[in-house]
Each structure stands twice: as C-alpha cells, then as structure tokens.
Design a protein around this motif. Structure first.
Motif, mmCIF file in Angstrom:
data_model
loop_
_atom_site.group_PDB
_atom_site.id
_atom_site.type_symbol
_atom_site.label_atom_id
_atom_site.label_comp_id
_atom_site.label_asym_id
_atom_site.label_seq_id
_atom_site.Cartn_x
_atom_site.Cartn_y
_atom_site.Cartn_z
ATOM 1 N N ARG A 247 0.977 -1.415 0.219
ATOM 2 C CA ARG A 247 -0.070 0.001 0.192
ATOM 3 C C ARG A 247 0.589 1.363 -0.181
ATOM 4 O O ARG A 247 0.272 2.296 -0.622
ATOM 5 N N SER B 53 1.681 2.219 -2.978
ATOM 6 C CA SER B 53 0.970 1.878 -3.967
ATOM 7 C C SER B 53 0.780 3.867 -4.400
ATOM 8 O O SER B 53 0.532 4.164 -5.174
ATOM 9 N N ARG C 261 3.439 5.149 -6.795
ATOM 10 C CA ARG C 261 3.035 4.637 -7.785
ATOM 11 C C ARG C 261 1.939 5.706 -8.290
ATOM 12 O O ARG C 261 1.580 6.393 -9.467
ATOM 13 N N ARG C 262 0.606 6.069 -7.546
ATOM 14 C CA ARG C 262 -0.256 6.736 -7.703
ATOM 15 C C ARG C 262 0.046 8.265 -8.195
ATOM 16 O O ARG C 262 -0.724 9.115 -8.569
ATOM 17 N N ASP D 124 2.590 8.951 -9.144
ATOM 18 C CA ASP D 124 4.113 9.132 -10.197
ATOM 19 C C ASP D 124 4.995 9.812 -9.758
ATOM 20 O O ASP D 124 5.518 10.245 -10.539
ATOM 21 N N ARG E 171 3.093 -5.114 -5.423
ATOM 22 C CA ARG E 171 1.438 -4.415 -5.530
ATOM 23 C C ARG E 171 0.968 -6.747 -4.788
ATOM 24 O O ARG E 171 1.289 -7.511 -4.874
#
Ligand code: ARG
Length: 577
Positions: free
Chosen positions: A468, A471, A474-475, A477, A576
């Motif tokens: 998490r 992420s 990632r989210r 960027d 992930r």
C-alpha cells in the motif's frame, strides 16, 4: 548508537551522579503509554532500595543530574519514581533523518562480533521431517539472518539424526529390495511409509529383525557395503528436507549438515574424559553422571546415561561431543539450541555435564531457545485427519492454494502469473509468520484462516501494508523523495511514526540477544498500525513541499523498514497485492 542506547547511557550517568551503585540498571524502554512521554526509565526504584532512599527523592536527584540538553523537551517524575522522557520534535527529526539516510536503517554492525553456532532444523533422517522440525527451521533461520545482519559470525549446524539402531532396520530393508533388483525410488519417495513398512517387518519377522541387528553391528564396524547403503538412504532423506528448505526460502545448505554420526569417533574420548574428570559412575551396568542439581523431590538424582551396558552410546553422549566441538574447535561464544521444549531436561543435563567436565569454558554461552508444540484446531498436536504425520510439502502447497484463492477473489483482474507470485509470497509468508509472531515458548494453534487474514498481526497484513505504501508512490507517479528531503515533525502522528522508525534498530538488537523473533513481529505490526494512523490524519500527496517531501520520507522509511524487517524474518514482499 540506537536511540535507546543514547538515552540509556545518559540516564546511567545521572544515576551514578546521584550516588546509585554502579550495577543499578536504568531500565529504560519505550514508554508504555503516550501520556508517559516517549521513553521511560524504571530503574530508580531498584537503586533507591539498595541505597535505602525514598524513590522519589532519588528520582529528583537523577533528574537534576540528567543531561538531555537539546534532546528532551520534558523530563518528568511519575508515580513512585518513574522517569518519563519526552523528546524534542526537532531533535528527533534530525535523528530519524540520519536513520533514514542509512541503508541499514540505523542498525549498526556490532563492534564486538561473536562466533555463534545455531543448532536448528535438525530432523531425524529415519523419517519424514515433521511440523516440530518446521518450527525449529523457521525460528532458527530468522535468528541466523538477524545475527548475520548484525555482523556476527554465524555457523549453522543442522544436527540431523542419522545414526542409531533404526538405521540398521531401514538399510536392511532397502538392501533387501535392491538385492532383488527392485527400483526403490518410489518407496523412498515416502519415507514415513518406508519406515512404517520396515518397522512392521522388523516386529513381525524374526529373521528380518536378526538381519537388521546385524546391519547395525556392520554399520558401526564400518562395513563399506553397509556404509554405502546407509549413505544413500541419508542422502535421499536429506534431499527431502532440502525440498522443504527451498520452498520455505530457508538458508540451510548441504554443507551446514553436521550430523550426529560426525561425532562417532569422538564418543569413546568423551567417555574417557568424563572418567578422568571423576564424573562417571556405574549404575545397573551403565556408565552415568550423577549431578546434585538433578535431584528430584525424593532426593534421588536423575542420572545422565553416557554409555549403556552393551557399549551403546546415547543421544546425550553425542550432544556432549557436539558441545565440546563447538566450544573448543569452533571457539563459539554462543551456542543456540533451537529445540523443542520437551527436550528441556535433556539439554539442561548436557549443559551441566559439559560445564562440570570443562568441555565448554564459562565464556561460551550455551542457550536453549525452546518452542512449544504445534497444535491443530482441535487443540491436539497437529496431525492429518487420519492421525498421521502432516507432510510438509503438502502443507506448503495448501498454504499457496488458499492464498491463491484469496488473491484471486480480491484481485480478479491481475494476470494469473502475478496472482501466483503473490500467493506464493503470502502463503509461505503466512506459515512462517504465524510461527514467528507468537512467543515461541507457548504451544501454538495452527489455524489457516487466522494466519492468512488480511488484518491483524499476520504476514499478509504486513505485506499488504508494504504494497500500500508503495502504491502511494505509484499513484502520485512519484520518484522516491530526493536526497535533499528533510524530515519535519509538526503533527503528533508524524512524531509517533518517526519515533517508531527510530525503534527498529533497538528491536533488532533485542531479538539478537534474547532470541524472541516475536518481538520483531510485534514491532512491525505496530509500525504498520502507526503508519495507518499517520496516513489517515496527515495528507501526503495533497501537502505542499517541504511538508510533502517530509511525509514522503516517512512513507518510504516505513516501507523500507517493513521490507527489511520481514526480510530478517525470512519473509518476502511484493510491490502489488
Ligand atoms: N534430531 C533431534 C530430533 O529430531 C533434534 C536434535 C536437536 N539438537 C541437538 N543438539 N540435540 O528430535
């Protein structure tokens, strides 16, 4: 220096300045409740007792002498004489900046490396490895990783049982098959069954029993043909274990096998040396050592049997040779026995005889790190429904299959290959973590649903927490926070999280000295929870720099700490989930 060491040394200085005896420990640890500040010292009560002072009186002197200038915001006395320390946020931010800039997250390599022999896994090769050995393997491997990470010289000893009369029976059975030109690979695929059949033959067929006994004698006498069959059997059994090790990601290698038979030649010398030390006594034909400390309630001493009247040596004799080898040849500073709690008396006896005979100097610490029995949901020792031994490979297959079903339900859109990978990491991780997260001395209940749950103190929860945090990057960027990012602490949730991150090093050190991996699990669980609270109260992506950079640093620090911590326990992570 860990935060704890730093505060501990300051508190020790203050205790001395206040006149406390030098051996009085400061008893410092993380505060048990937020209202007690960040750290608390409980040593004043004990010191005051020794000095004949009122604890509060001494506490006042200690606080007056305590130099935490620039470090602490507040030092308070609570209750009878607890010392509560609250750190300055700015100082803590600087400290944790240093921790996060360190590749090792503040865990220093030790200045005093020790040679540590770790005796673990050690199945009995006559049979299939079982759940009891699973526990030793998992716990031992975590300890080994942690000790190595701290820079100790670790010697793994897989003290497998490869000797004894049962091997005569097994190789007589094997030889018989092979002599008839039968292919035995099928039979050997199931060692438990192979053992069962040969035992049955041994019990029912007097002719075979006689041959089996002859094989024992020939084996002990070094008959080349017998030795060859024996070695083939042992090799086969070891490859079974290695399949389990490979599936579990355990670091044990073939060269770490130091079997019982390795000590055979030394056993007569052990007996001779015990005799010279004046420790041996005949009792009902057997040679025994009687030590006062093993007196029972009736005043009878339980003897340690060294050699039976027929000349046979015992499990304890081999263990005495092993202690001596580890202490003298390997010059071990510590020997850790990760062994079932039911062998407690045996090991206490071995250690006591070894000390009495001077096989191990006082500087070599002999430690039994016991674990309880693995229980099934019915509260009885873990077995198959038919009451048989649970096959470990099947157990691990089931772990992965269950994890796969859960992942597929949660993430039906992920490619099957990725779901398989996640299932492997989570499934195997669950089995290991379930074992490691409980205080090892208690029996533990093997419960699939509990260990695979995505909430609570489980591997999947921690692995998910890690994924998490990843992420977030990632989210958004985002790249990882830059080298110029600095930690800023304004919100209480930020401070709590930063303090938690600072505790990683002292937690790892604690596990290395006390050998309780559950301390690291509890820490990681609490870190993940602390992170969730931080993430709920402190927006990260919506914040403005430099606050955003600082929070990203906390996120990244949390992810790295979870990954490193799980890695030290021998558990993998995925990006992930
Ligand atoms: N092979 C033994 C068993 O299966 C455990 C050996 C433990 N280590 C030792 N040094 N005694 O129970």
């Amino acid at each position: 220096m860990t935060l704890r060491h730093l505060l501990e040394s300051r508190l020790t200085q203050a205790l001395q300045k206040a006149g406390a005896p030098s051996e009085a420990p400061p008893m410092l640890g993380p505060a048990t409740r937020p209202e007690f500040g960040d750290y608390q010292g409980n040593g004043v009560m004990g010191a005051a007792k020794k000095m004949g002072l009122k604890p509060r009186e001494l506490a006042e002197k200690v606080v007056a002498a305590l130099d935490l200038e620039g470090i602490a915001e507040k030092v308070e006395i609570a209750g009878p004489g607890f010392i509560n320390i609250t750190l300055k946020s700015a100082w803590l931010a600087g400290y944790v900046n240093g921790v996060l800039a360190d590749e090792r997250l503040g865990v220093a390599t030790t200045a005093a490396p020790q040679t540590v022999v770790v005796d673990y896994s050690h199945p009995n090769l006559a049979k299939e490895m079982h759940v009891g050995h699973l526990r030793s393997t998992i716990i031992g491997d975590a300890l080994v990783r942690i000790l190595e990470f701290l820079g100790h010289r670790v010697i793994r000893h897989n003290h497998v049982g490869d000797w004894g009369t049962q091997f005569g029976m097994l190789i007589a059975h094997l030889d018989h098959f092979e002599g008839q030109g039968q292919d035995v690979s099928g039979e050997l695929a199931d060692l438990e069954e192979f053992y069962r059949v040969s035992k049955q033959r041994f019990d029912e067929d007097a002719g075979f029993a006689r041959i089996a006994r002859e094989y024992v004698v020939r084996l002990q006498g070094g008959d080349p043909n017998c030795l060859e069959v024996w070695q083939r059997f042992v090799g086969e059994s070891l490859s079974h274990c290695e399949q389990v090790y490979a599936r579990l990601g355990v670091t044990l290698k073939r060269e770490d096998v130091r079997p019982e038979s390795a000590y055979n030649d030394d056993l007569p010398c052990v007996v001779e040396d015990l005799r010279k030390a004046g420790l041996l006594r005949q009792s009902q034909g057997a040679l025994c050592v009687f030590l006062e400390e093993f007196k029972d309630k009736e005043g009878e001493i339980t003897p340690v049997i060294i050699q039976k009247s027929d000349g046979a040596y015992l499990y304890a004799t081999t263990d005495l040779a092993a202690v001596r080898y580890r202490a003298r040849q390997l010059k071990a500073d510590r020997v850790l026995y990760v062994v079932d709690a039911r062998q407690d008396l045996h090991l206490r006896q071995v250690f006591a005889v070894a000390r009495a005979a001077d096989f191990a100097p006082a500087s070599c610490s002999l430690e039994h790190h016991a674990f309880g029995t693995m229980m099934g949901r019915d509260g009885k020792p873990f077995r198959t429904r038919q009451g048989g031994t649970v096959k470990l490979l099947e157990l691990l297959d089931e772990a992965e299959a269950r994890a796969f079903a859960l992942v597929s339900e949660k993430n039906p859109d992920l490619a099957e290959e990725e779901r398989r990978q996640i299932a492997r990491v989570a499934g195997i991780g669950s089995v290991k973590y379930a074992d490691l997260s409980l205080n090892r001395t208690t029996d533990y209940l093997f419960d699939w649903d509990k260990m695979l749950a995505l909430d609570g103190n489980t591997a999947p929860y921690l692995q998910y927490s890690y994924a998490r945090v990843q992420s977030i990057f990632r989210r958004g960027d985002l790249e990882a926070p830059g080298a110029q990012a600095r930690l800023l602490i304004a919100e209480p949730a930020e401070k709590t999280l930063a303090l938690k991150l600072a505790h990683f090093a002292e937690t790892v050190e604690g596990v290395a000295s006390e050998c309780y991996p559950n301390m690291l699990c509890a820490y990681l669980y609490s870190l993940a929870e602390t992170f969730m609270r931080f993430y709920e109260t402190c927006p990260v992506l919506k914040a403005e720099d430099p606050v955003r950079q600082s929070r990203l640093l906390l996120c990244q620090g949390t992810a790295r700490t979870i990954r490193t911590g799980l890695g030290l326990l021998g558990i993998e992570t995925v990006e992930r989930m």
